[in-house]
Design an enzyme around this catalytic site. Structure first.
Site, PDB file in Angstrom:
ATOM      1  N   ASP A  46       0.839  -1.192   0.000  1.00 40.56           N
ATOM      2  CA  ASP A  46       0.000   0.000   0.000  1.00 40.56           C
ATOM      3  C   ASP A  46       0.878   1.247   0.000  1.00 40.56           C
ATOM      4  OD1 ASP A  46      -2.856   1.118   0.452  1.00 40.56           O
ATOM      5  OD2 ASP A  46      -1.579   2.212   1.864  1.00 40.56           O
ATOM      6  N   TYR A  51       3.275  10.054   0.509  1.00 36.31           N
ATOM      7  CA  TYR A  51       4.229   9.447   1.444  1.00 36.31           C
ATOM      8  C   TYR A  51       5.662   9.779   1.042  1.00 36.31           C
ATOM      9  CZ  TYR A  51       0.128   6.564   2.661  1.00 36.31           C
ATOM     10  OH  TYR A  51      -1.121   6.119   3.020  1.00 36.31           O
TER      11      TYR A  51
END
Length: 325
Positions: A46, A51
């Protein structure tokens, strides 16, 4: 090892029950974590643009494809960030994600949040007059963004599309406007945040739930769920770790679960599944009764997002509501 179980999306595609989360990982940690995970049996990864580590994931994938797995054996999710909810930016962000990962397609692409930012000024554009706030785009609706996602799926570069952090009302709006049901709603899910109504609705309309932050987190200074006495008691009874019990709680509820770690021992341990009896499940569930806690609320992010998403008490001061259609 995990039981290797897969669940089925409404597209017919299988999604592995346990995956590796990559949120809140520090720079230069994720490459190693992904390689360790895949070498130890994980097949569900994931990821997300925000991020800021997809290039590291791409380097790890080069080390394990095709020597350890084929691309087809992996289920890879990424997420469209808020500053790319408009069609042109969305297309560009998908291309950038695929380039970072060294892939030709994603198994699943999610709208990361039901919030659009003004495009063209970085991932979190600063508000020009309100210090410490992100600049929201209140013109682009969720339906607009969902129509863009549908077009991305038609390119074949995305096998399935879904959402993340969406409520019942948000999902109803998408389906009413387009007839296209999201394959997945990825949500914060742990015993302090069971969201039974949302879970029941998603089951009713065929939206699979992936649970992020299954161990809770300590954003607000609360003790970690892995330290909870009931969780530790069940873990001791099963000869398991508290983290394994919390992952098993999500599995019991029908979720796929994506615990995050960058430590080799924990990556391997989190993948070793245990099964909760109904009694164990009820004992863990009981810790959330009268003790509700949502950790991930954007109005307390820095910079702040001045918008109400979930109907939380904390959000009552927000200037804006989500624009569904």
């Amino acid at each position: 090892m995990s039981f290797g179980k897969v669940l089925q999306l409404n597209t017919g595609a299988p999604i592995p029950e346990i995956g590796l989360g990559t949120w809140l990982s520090q720079p230069n940690e994720v490459e190693n974590a992904v390689e360790i995970a895949v070498r130890n049996g994980y097949r569900h990864l994931d990821l997300a643009r925000i991020y800021r580590n997809q290039d590291e994931v791409g380097r790890a994938l080069k080390k394990v494809i095709p020597s350890v797995v084929t691309r087809e054996q992996l289920f890879i999710t990424s997420k469209l960030w808020n500053c790319s909810h408009q069609q042109g930016p969305a297309e560009a962000e998908l291309e950038e994600t695929l380039k970072q990962l060294g892939l030709t397609y994603l198994d699943l692409y999610l709208v990361h949040w039901p919030v659009a930012f003004e495009p063209g000024n970085g991932l979190v554009p600063p508000h020009p007059t309100k210090e410490g706030e992100a600049l929201l785009d209140m013109k682009t609706s969720l339906v607009d963004t969902w129509k863009t996602m549908i077009k991305l799926k038609e390119t074949g570069k995305v096998k399935a599309i879904g959402v993340s952090n969406f409520t019942i009302e948000h999902i109803k709006g998408l389906i009413a406007a387009t007839g296209v049901v999201p394959a997945v709603n990825q949500i914060e899910a742990h015993p302090l945040l069971p969201q039974d109504d949302l879970v029941a609705y998603c089951k009713q309309v065929g939206v699979h739930i992936t649970a992020y932050s299954p161990l809770g987190n300590n954003f607000v200074g609360k003790p970690m769920l892995t330290e909870n006495a009931a969780v530790k008691e069940v873990a001791e009874k099963l000869g398991a770790t508290p983290a394994q019990v919390l992952v098993a709680w999500g599995v019991y509820r029908g979720y796929s679960v994506i615990p995050k770690s960058v430590q080799e021992g924990r990556i391997i341990s989190n993948f070793k599944q245990v099964v909760l009896s109904e009694e164990d499940y009820e004992k863990v569930t009981a810790i959330g009764v009268g003790n509700f806690e949502r950790f991930n609320i954007p109005i307390r992010f820095k910079p702040k997002w001045d918008i109400a998403l979930f109907g939380e008490e904390l959000e009552k001061t927000a200037t804006y509501q989500v624009k569904i259609a």
